[in-house]
Design an enzyme around this catalytic site. Sequence first.
Site, PDB file in Angstrom:
ATOM      1  N   GLY A 158    -100.961  59.243  26.868  1.00 12.31           N
ATOM      2  CA  GLY A 158     -99.788  59.775  25.887  1.00 12.31           C
ATOM      3  C   GLY A 158     -99.294  59.150  25.627  1.00 12.31           C
ATOM      4  O   GLY A 158     -99.210  57.867  25.718  1.00 12.31           O
ATOM      5  N   ALA A 200     -92.881  58.665  31.367  1.00  6.65           N
ATOM      6  CA  ALA A 200     -94.516  59.234  31.264  1.00  6.65           C
ATOM      7  C   ALA A 200     -94.323  60.453  30.276  1.00  6.65           C
ATOM      8  O   ALA A 200     -94.562  61.587  28.971  1.00  6.65           O
ATOM      9  CB  ALA A 200     -95.407  59.339  31.432  1.00  6.65           C
ATOM     10  N   ASP A 219     -97.434  46.039  35.106  1.00  8.01           N
ATOM     11  CA  ASP A 219     -98.392  46.659  35.777  1.00  8.01           C
ATOM     12  C   ASP A 219     -99.410  46.866  34.900  1.00  8.01           C
ATOM     13  O   ASP A 219     -99.020  46.522  34.116  1.00  8.01           O
ATOM     14  CB  ASP A 219     -97.398  48.048  35.886  1.00  8.01           C
ATOM     15  CG  ASP A 219     -96.705  48.430  36.827  1.00  8.01           C
ATOM     16  OD1 ASP A 219     -96.555  47.594  37.849  1.00  8.01           O
ATOM     17  OD2 ASP A 219     -95.589  48.967  36.632  1.00  8.01           O
ATOM     18  N   VAL A 250     -95.176  35.240 -14.771  1.00  9.14           N
ATOM     19  CA  VAL A 250     -96.277  35.118 -13.788  1.00  9.14           C
ATOM     20  C   VAL A 250     -96.322  33.685 -13.427  1.00  9.14           C
ATOM     21  O   VAL A 250     -96.093  33.662 -11.916  1.00  9.14           O
ATOM     22  CB  VAL A 250     -97.518  35.881 -13.535  1.00  9.14           C
ATOM     23  CG1 VAL A 250     -97.563  35.544 -12.161  1.00  9.14           C
ATOM     24  CG2 VAL A 250     -97.580  37.213 -14.032  1.00  9.14           C
ATOM     25  N   GLY A 306     -94.535  50.396  33.544  1.00  6.61           N
ATOM     26  CA  GLY A 306     -94.617  51.728  32.575  1.00  6.61           C
ATOM     27  C   GLY A 306     -93.749  52.545  33.113  1.00  6.61           C
ATOM     28  O   GLY A 306     -93.165  52.785  34.339  1.00  6.61           O
ATOM     29  N   ILE A 361     -88.878  55.513  38.675  1.00  8.75           N
ATOM     30  CA  ILE A 361     -89.134  57.479  38.527  1.00  8.75           C
ATOM     31  C   ILE A 361     -90.761  57.202  38.441  1.00  8.75           C
ATOM     32  O   ILE A 361     -91.504  56.833  37.944  1.00  8.75           O
ATOM     33  CB  ILE A 361     -89.079  58.192  36.883  1.00  8.75           C
ATOM     34  CG1 ILE A 361     -87.596  58.627  37.039  1.00  8.75           C
ATOM     35  CG2 ILE A 361     -90.217  59.475  37.331  1.00  8.75           C
ATOM     36  CD1 ILE A 361     -87.743  59.599  35.990  1.00  8.75           C
ATOM     37  N   PRO A 374     -94.259  54.677  27.577  1.00  6.42           N
ATOM     38  CA  PRO A 374     -95.904  55.398  28.538  1.00  6.42           C
ATOM     39  C   PRO A 374     -96.952  55.274  27.435  1.00  6.42           C
ATOM     40  O   PRO A 374     -97.853  55.560  28.254  1.00  6.42           O
ATOM     41  CB  PRO A 374     -95.344  57.313  28.312  1.00  6.42           C
ATOM     42  CG  PRO A 374     -94.142  56.916  26.598  1.00  6.42           C
ATOM     43  CD  PRO A 374     -93.326  56.031  26.953  1.00  6.42           C
ATOM     44  N   ASP A 413     -90.416  54.635  33.308  1.00  6.67           N
ATOM     45  CA  ASP A 413     -89.661  54.208  34.171  1.00  6.67           C
ATOM     46  C   ASP A 413     -89.320  53.618  35.340  1.00  6.67           C
ATOM     47  O   ASP A 413     -90.494  53.833  36.558  1.00  6.67           O
ATOM     48  CB  ASP A 413     -87.862  55.789  33.746  1.00  6.67           C
ATOM     49  CG  ASP A 413     -87.291  54.458  34.609  1.00  6.67           C
ATOM     50  OD1 ASP A 413     -85.819  54.556  33.573  1.00  6.67           O
ATOM     51  OD2 ASP A 413     -86.376  54.911  35.666  1.00  6.67           O
ATOM     52  N   LYS A 433    -101.560  48.546  39.829  1.00 10.90           N
ATOM     53  CA  LYS A 433    -102.794  49.023  41.198  1.00 10.90           C
ATOM     54  C   LYS A 433    -103.015  50.130  40.333  1.00 10.90           C
ATOM     55  O   LYS A 433    -102.583  50.912  39.834  1.00 10.90           O
ATOM     56  CB  LYS A 433    -100.907  49.755  41.750  1.00 10.90           C
ATOM     57  CG  LYS A 433    -100.286  48.494  42.548  1.00 10.90           C
ATOM     58  CD  LYS A 433     -99.391  49.276  42.897  1.00 10.90           C
ATOM     59  CE  LYS A 433     -98.337  47.564  43.712  1.00 10.90           C
ATOM     60  NZ  LYS A 433     -97.870  47.230  42.994  1.00 10.90           N
ATOM     61  N   MET A 472    -100.215  61.144  38.121  1.00  9.04           N
ATOM     62  CA  MET A 472    -101.059  60.649  38.453  1.00  9.04           C
ATOM     63  C   MET A 472    -101.753  61.477  39.934  1.00  9.04           C
ATOM     64  O   MET A 472    -101.861  61.350  41.230  1.00  9.04           O
ATOM     65  CB  MET A 472    -100.451  59.069  39.561  1.00  9.04           C
ATOM     66  CG  MET A 472     -99.677  58.813  38.617  1.00  9.04           C
ATOM     67  SD  MET A 472     -98.949  57.048  40.231  1.00  9.04           S
ATOM     68  CE  MET A 472     -97.161  57.938  40.373  1.00  9.04           C
TER      69      MET A 472
END
Length: 478
Positions: free
Chosen positions: A411, A331, A247, A23, A300, A305, A224, A302, A269, A382
């Site tokens: 999630g 999400a 975000d 060793v 966060g 969307i 997500p 896509d 936001k 939301m």
Amino acid sequence: MDYLPIFTDLKHRPVLVVGGGDVAARKIALLLSAGAKVFVVSDALSDPVAELHQQGVIHWLAKRFDASQLDDIFLAIAATNDSTLNARVFQAANQRRRLVNVVDDPARCSFIFPSIIDRSPLVVAVSSGGKAPVLARLLREKLEALLPASLGTVAEIAGSWRGRVKQRLKTIVERRRFWERIFNGRFAALVAANRIHDAQAELEQQLLHHEGQTGDVTLVGAGPGDAGLLTLRGLQAIQQADVVLHDSLVTDDILALVRRDAEQISVGKRAGAHSVAQEETNQLLVKLARQGKRVVRLKGGDPFIFGRGGEELEVLAAAGIPFQVVPGITAAAGATAYAGIPLTHRDYAQSVTFITGRCRLESDGLNWSQLAQGHQTLAIYMGAVKASDIQHQLITHGRAPSTPIAVIGRGTRADQQVLTGTLLQLSDLAKQAPSPALLVIGEVAALHQRLSWFGESADRQIFQQNQPAQWQSVVNLA
């Protein structure tokens, strides 16, 4: 982080190895490869160690360990099968504030040896902090296969050119982009083909004809929450960015992947909290890009969307700013998958509709009669704040109060919570869910009880008939 990974210059520095067996021989070989001056203390030497001593490569300092042997040592290694002796070495080194490693004893290590991928001068180290060395070794093997042997030569040549590049390209951003193009282009391919002279010529041509690049913006969907759901292209984009506007929904785990010297600006936001106006964000994107910076707008889920990505691109297009988009897992897709809820199922739902809860429900133009029809899934972003209005509209327009629903809070994250019940309980359950929350309405929500898979509590469902709504089918996946 249990250990701070550092690379130490051991050239000509004295290192003490207590032990002379197989060793110890492996550790000595590693130390010699780094240029260390190795001193050995052991009552006997194995053949490999004895040969190194005979060749004058190492110094056999003594047969017995004494604490004073550590006085002029940079670091120490205890590699014996005597646990009492190893403990003495550890204690003596600590008293003298010397770094020490006791082999196969993480509790007695102030430094550890990682698994190493050597493409000198490029070196990659992998460690599990002593908890799973076999796992670290397996990861090293995978990296060995991924990293070409020519990387060391690439790094050597780049090092010899750094002065010239710095003299010609005055800013850090210009130099970084130059090297990114070089390492991903023909130069690296020529080095891999062992055409070193041609590679040098290619580097010189690229430097002579280098032109400053204009700024651009990349919209990146962060997914997500779980950093593992960030796409490979998204990771590449945030690693190359000069500045990242993100975000509030983007998790710390994902932000930790941003290049360390990149500027990070929060433009999130949040309901009821101070937030940056969308127009301000739009103009900031234009301003930063016009400064020649490579900008990432990290969102966060896509960007297209319910992410206002289209609005931001319209502003960039009007300003003549180049842009591109990296989609992300939205999400509704990510959170429901982690909750074991398929958005569509041929026995329960033949369609799915994405809706934002940030709307005026009385004048939003939504066709509530159509949304209230059965055998379809509603995924409402939301929507927690207006859950009572949503519940009322759907029941008023014909959706059965017994329709299964789920409220998924945070999630895909380690502290994900899934609350299930019926449409009649939607408002009560939405009040209990942590933010951000996704509302899922439809027959597929009932499948959560059978298909839940994520988290330690996924197999322990709590369901109490005839209890208050807030106690019904609450699954905490923290």
